[in-house]
Design an enzyme around this catalytic site. Structure first.
Site, mmCIF file in Angstrom:
data_model
loop_
_atom_site.group_PDB
_atom_site.id
_atom_site.type_symbol
_atom_site.label_atom_id
_atom_site.label_comp_id
_atom_site.label_asym_id
_atom_site.label_seq_id
_atom_site.Cartn_x
_atom_site.Cartn_y
_atom_site.Cartn_z
ATOM 1 N N GLY A 11 0.876 -1.176 0.000
ATOM 2 C CA GLY A 11 0.000 0.000 0.000
ATOM 3 C C GLY A 11 0.906 1.216 0.000
ATOM 4 N N LEU A 12 1.190 1.705 -1.209
ATOM 5 C CA LEU A 12 2.214 2.759 -1.313
ATOM 6 C C LEU A 12 1.624 4.100 -1.748
ATOM 7 C CD1 LEU A 12 5.039 0.597 -2.958
ATOM 8 C CD2 LEU A 12 4.758 1.174 -0.532
ATOM 9 N N MET A 15 0.900 7.625 2.671
ATOM 10 C CA MET A 15 1.346 7.160 3.988
ATOM 11 C C MET A 15 2.322 5.987 3.878
ATOM 12 S SD MET A 15 0.134 9.012 6.422
ATOM 13 C CE MET A 15 0.158 8.066 7.945
ATOM 14 N N ASN A 34 2.638 -2.708 -4.036
ATOM 15 C CA ASN A 34 1.370 -1.992 -4.183
ATOM 16 C C ASN A 34 0.541 -2.720 -5.232
ATOM 17 O OD1 ASN A 34 -0.053 0.560 -3.355
ATOM 18 N ND2 ASN A 34 -0.160 0.771 -5.576
ATOM 19 N N SER A 130 -0.100 8.433 13.746
ATOM 20 C CA SER A 130 -0.505 9.835 13.600
ATOM 21 C C SER A 130 0.674 10.700 13.196
ATOM 22 C CB SER A 130 -1.089 10.373 14.902
ATOM 23 O OG SER A 130 -1.402 11.750 14.727
ATOM 24 N N GLY A 132 0.299 12.301 9.878
ATOM 25 C CA GLY A 132 0.071 12.549 8.460
ATOM 26 C C GLY A 132 1.266 12.137 7.631
ATOM 27 N N LYS A 185 -5.748 5.449 19.078
ATOM 28 C CA LYS A 185 -5.621 6.361 17.927
ATOM 29 C C LYS A 185 -6.963 7.061 17.660
ATOM 30 C CE LYS A 185 -4.040 8.303 14.119
ATOM 31 N NZ LYS A 185 -4.937 8.420 13.070
ATOM 32 N N HIS A 188 -7.315 9.716 20.187
ATOM 33 C CA HIS A 188 -6.372 10.777 19.795
ATOM 34 C C HIS A 188 -7.044 11.690 18.763
ATOM 35 C CE1 HIS A 188 -3.661 12.404 16.722
ATOM 36 N NE2 HIS A 188 -2.766 12.561 17.689
ATOM 37 N N ASN A 189 -7.666 11.098 17.772
ATOM 38 C CA ASN A 189 -8.305 11.906 16.730
ATOM 39 C C ASN A 189 -9.510 12.675 17.273
ATOM 40 O OD1 ASN A 189 -6.408 10.579 15.183
ATOM 41 N ND2 ASN A 189 -7.772 10.259 13.462
ATOM 42 N N GLU A 192 -8.129 15.547 18.926
ATOM 43 C CA GLU A 192 -7.672 16.457 17.852
ATOM 44 C C GLU A 192 -8.846 17.309 17.339
ATOM 45 O OE1 GLU A 192 -5.488 14.398 14.647
ATOM 46 O OE2 GLU A 192 -6.832 15.429 13.264
ATOM 47 N N TYR A 193 -9.994 16.686 17.167
ATOM 48 C CA TYR A 193 -11.192 17.430 16.746
ATOM 49 C C TYR A 193 -11.504 18.534 17.762
ATOM 50 C CZ TYR A 193 -13.152 14.509 12.944
ATOM 51 O OH TYR A 193 -13.402 13.869 11.758
ATOM 52 N N ARG A 290 -18.596 20.476 13.091
ATOM 53 C CA ARG A 290 -18.256 20.220 11.683
ATOM 54 C C ARG A 290 -19.514 19.857 10.913
ATOM 55 N NH1 ARG A 290 -12.408 17.263 10.968
ATOM 56 N NH2 ARG A 290 -11.346 18.337 12.662
ATOM 57 N N HIS A 455 -39.832 3.714 37.153
ATOM 58 C CA HIS A 455 -38.442 3.253 36.982
ATOM 59 C C HIS A 455 -37.695 3.125 38.304
ATOM 60 C CE1 HIS A 455 -38.527 3.109 32.680
ATOM 61 N NE2 HIS A 455 -38.999 4.347 32.601
HETATM 62 P P1 NBP Z 1 -5.477 5.698 0.978
HETATM 63 O O1 NBP Z 1 -6.292 5.567 2.180
HETATM 64 O O2 NBP Z 1 -5.829 6.709 -0.039
HETATM 65 O O3 NBP Z 1 -5.421 4.253 0.242
HETATM 66 C C1 NBP Z 1 -4.776 4.075 -0.986
HETATM 67 C C2 NBP Z 1 -4.014 2.775 -0.989
HETATM 68 O O4 NBP Z 1 -4.902 1.671 -0.767
HETATM 69 C C3 NBP Z 1 -3.369 2.531 -2.352
HETATM 70 O O5 NBP Z 1 -2.101 1.933 -2.130
HETATM 71 C C4 NBP Z 1 -4.334 1.571 -3.008
HETATM 72 O O6 NBP Z 1 -3.760 0.773 -4.015
HETATM 73 C C5 NBP Z 1 -4.698 0.713 -1.837
HETATM 74 N N1 NBP Z 1 -5.877 -0.137 -2.043
HETATM 75 C C6 NBP Z 1 -7.180 0.184 -2.121
HETATM 76 BR BR1 NBP Z 1 -7.849 1.868 -2.095
HETATM 77 N N2 NBP Z 1 -7.979 -0.874 -2.288
HETATM 78 C C7 NBP Z 1 -7.162 -1.938 -2.319
HETATM 79 C C8 NBP Z 1 -7.377 -3.322 -2.465
HETATM 80 N N3 NBP Z 1 -8.614 -3.827 -2.557
HETATM 81 N N4 NBP Z 1 -6.313 -4.135 -2.480
HETATM 82 C C9 NBP Z 1 -5.067 -3.644 -2.375
HETATM 83 N N5 NBP Z 1 -4.791 -2.321 -2.203
HETATM 84 C C10 NBP Z 1 -5.827 -1.483 -2.184
HETATM 85 O O7 NBP Z 1 -3.921 5.887 1.372
HETATM 86 P P2 NBP Z 1 -3.249 6.829 2.482
HETATM 87 O O8 NBP Z 1 -3.821 8.182 2.507
HETATM 88 O O9 NBP Z 1 -1.784 6.645 2.255
HETATM 89 O O10 NBP Z 1 -3.636 6.132 3.857
HETATM 90 C C11 NBP Z 1 -3.325 4.777 4.148
HETATM 91 C C12 NBP Z 1 -3.926 4.416 5.481
HETATM 92 O O11 NBP Z 1 -3.349 5.257 6.486
HETATM 93 C C13 NBP Z 1 -5.439 4.655 5.559
HETATM 94 O O12 NBP Z 1 -6.030 3.660 6.340
HETATM 95 C C14 NBP Z 1 -5.561 5.990 6.241
HETATM 96 O O13 NBP Z 1 -6.781 6.134 6.926
HETATM 97 C C15 NBP Z 1 -4.375 5.933 7.194
HETATM 98 N N6 NBP Z 1 -3.872 7.237 7.613
HETATM 99 C C16 NBP Z 1 -3.751 8.256 6.739
HETATM 100 C C17 NBP Z 1 -3.256 9.478 7.148
HETATM 101 C C18 NBP Z 1 -3.078 10.610 6.181
HETATM 102 O O14 NBP Z 1 -2.702 11.711 6.645
HETATM 103 N N7 NBP Z 1 -3.323 10.415 4.895
HETATM 104 C C19 NBP Z 1 -2.849 9.645 8.477
HETATM 105 C C20 NBP Z 1 -2.947 8.583 9.348
HETATM 106 C C21 NBP Z 1 -3.457 7.375 8.909
HETATM 107 P P3 NBP Z 1 -3.767 1.283 -5.550
HETATM 108 O O15 NBP Z 1 -2.622 2.243 -5.666
HETATM 109 O O16 NBP Z 1 -3.570 0.043 -6.329
HETATM 110 O O17 NBP Z 1 -5.089 1.927 -5.793
#
Ligand code: NBP
Length: 479
Positions: A11-12, A15, A34, A130, A132, A185, A188-189, A192-193, A290, A455
């Site tokens: 998952g690239l 994050m 990925n 946490s 980002g 976590k 924590h969020n 944060e809100y 919000r 009651h």
């Molecule tokens: P996203 O939450 O946008 O997810 C994108 C990734 O998920 C891509 O690598 C995508 O692969 C993969 N993916 C999906 Br969508 N469906 C899939 C499947 N069925 N099989 C395999 N791979 C799949 O990415 P992110 O923003 O980097 O966040 C990743 C995690 O970290 C999330 O759970 C998020 O809630 C958490 N998080 C994010 C932040 C932040 O600031 N963004 C902070 C803290 C935690 P693909 O490239 O092939 O589509």
């Protein structure tokens, strides 16, 4: 055959990519994978010189690249994608291997996944992360749950890539079994809100009541950031407020639509608090605020609903009012954290997690969005009294609120008189006053419930459960 990578990340997106780079920069060989291979190629092409990466094009290649026991981090979209990836990889793993879910999973999902994988001999670590995008690369706060055995294998690596607090302590610790990490976590969020909403309310008061411009308010926040409110969120608030929109020359905050987004975790914090019976009113008001902001249909009422006619502050009154707002913000912040920590206590008891609250506060001191000087104080308070029923039981916090409370009340009274909405300020003060109150109207509520629904109630002066025969002679019977 065993591979050479000490850790793998699948998952690239933003994050996962940055987390993989963080491991590599810290000297680990990292297998990367990925679903869409273009992202894997791009990572290695752009950042391959930062460390040792092993690019894997298939799940089989990915698993084969890992040394045993394998450690495999999943950083995909929370929910179904996480389950899909687990189902894809689990059959390729062996007993003792560790899957780490670094996404924002709901802790109940983590509990389910942990149980299922435990049955197959695989350790499942639900790790809240946490900070980002930037934190993932340079050092996040990491909240891992799961077995103690998995932490023994994984912990040293997490400690290396995590942020470090000012005293050098890594911002990660074993939170507790199964869903404990994702639960913490989530809270924590939620905090944060609340933090963000309170800062927003302070901004609005400084703008609408004190009459300061965004640039002047940015300076006020910068000053606050040198004192007890020193925190990442105050720091970035000053940056956002001083930003001028290039296209219009107006303050950035004046050209942005005032409708805030929300992801799941803030809402979950409130939903779970309701289930656990924990009053998190400050956090709830932040989530609701919000939600209100997003209701363009309801907010159309601004055209016909009357506001108050209270006198605005004079310019020479503004600086003193700003000082009072600082007091209010600090007092409300203490209460919002008190509520969040109460929810962690309740979750820990409910699920038998034995969470160390002092350690939770300690790992939030760096890397994460709510990092703040103030967390040092919370850490010390819980270290001194681990079983405190509430953060407000700590003498020094109670004293600080006592010193702030007159200004806190004045600010909220002024907001009410001027018609400026301050739901989180007001809710946190009401919570404080509820804890202080010798008698709450809950006795009357009990009477009403007994009247219409039999009651029953308890008395202040005798043991037992009682009911009054309201319709007849109002005599009391003991049940
Ligand atoms: P996203 O939450 O946008 O997810 C994108 C990734 O998920 C891509 O690598 C995508 O692969 C993969 N993916 C999906 Br969508 N469906 C899939 C499947 N069925 N099989 C395999 N791979 C799949 O990415 P992110 O923003 O980097 O966040 C990743 C995690 O970290 C999330 O759970 C998020 O809630 C958490 N998080 C994010 C932040 C932040 O600031 N963004 C902070 C803290 C935690 P693909 O490239 O092939 O589509």
């Amino acid at each position: 055959m065993s591979g050479t990578a000490q850790i793998g990340v699948t998952g690239l997106a933003v994050m996962g990519r940055n987390l993989a780079r963080n491991f590599a920069r810290n000297g680990y060989t990292v297998a990367v994978h990925n679903r869409t291979t273009a992202k894997t190629d791009a990572l290695v092409e752009e950042f391959g010189d930062e460390g040792a990466f092993v690019a894997a094009r298939t799940p089989e290649e990915f698993v084969a690249a890992l040394e045993r026991p394998r450690r495999l981090v999943i950083m995909v979209k929370a929910g179904e994608p996480t389950d899909a990836v687990i189902q894809e990889f689990a059959p390729l793993l062996d007993e003792g291997d560790v899957i780490i879910d670094g996404g924002n999973a709901h802790f109940e999902d983590t509990r389910r996944r942990e149980k299922e994988l435990r049955g197959r001999g695989i350790h499942f670590v639900g790790a809240g992360i946490s900070g980002g995008e930037e934190g993932a690369l340079n050092g996040p706060s990491i909240m891992p749950g799961g077995s103690a055995e998995s932490y023994a294998s994984l912990g040293p690596m997490l400690e290396k890539i995590a942020a470090k607090a000012k005293d050098g302590t890594p911002c990660t610790t074993h939170i507790g079994p199964d869903g404990a990490g994702h639960f913490v976590k989530m809270v924590h969020n939620g905090i944060e809100y609340a933090d963000m909403q309170l800062i927003g309310e302070a901004y609005q008061l400084l703008r609408d009541v004190a009459g300061y411009s965004p640039a002047q308010i940015a300076d006020i926040f910068r000053t606050w950031n040198t004192g007890r409110l020193d925190s990442y969120l105050i720091e970035i608030t000053a940056e956002v407020l001083s930003h001028v929109d290039a296209a219009t020359g107006k303050p950035f905050v004046d050209v942005v639509l005032d409708r805030a987004e929300q992801k799941g975790t803030g809402r979950w914090t409130v939903q779970i608090a309701l289930d656990l019976g924990v009053p998190v009113s400050g956090i709830a008001e932040a989530v609701f605020a919000r939600s209100v902001s997003g209701h363009a249909d309801l907010r159309d009422a601004s055209r016909h609903l009357a506001g108050p006619t209270a006198r605005k502050l004079r310019e020479d009154e503004a600086p003193a009012f700003a000082d009072q707002v600082e007091q209010a913000l600090y007092a409300s912040k203490i209460v919002a954290y008190t509520q969040g920590f109460h929810e962690i206590t309740a979750g820990s008891e409910q699920y038998d997690w034995d969470i160390d609250l002092g350690k939770v506060a300690a790992i939030w001191r760096g890397g994460c969005i709510i990092r703040a000087a103030f967390l040092d104080r919370i850490t010390s308070a819980y270290e001194a009294q681990p079983d405190m029923p509430s953060l407000l039981s700590d003498k020094s916090f109670a004293e600080e609120i006592a010193a702030a409370q007159d200004d806190w009340r004045t600010v909220i009274a002024t907001a009410v008189a001027q018609g400026v909405p301050t739901p989180a300020f007001a809710a946190t003060l009401a919570y404080y006053d509820s804890l202080r109150a010798e008698r709450l109207p809950a006795a009357l509520t009990q009477g009403q419930r007994d009247y219409f629904g039999a009651h029953t109630y308890h008395r202040t002066d005798r043991e037992g459960t009682f009911h009054t025969l309201w319709g007849d002679d109002k005599s009391e019977v003991e049940n």
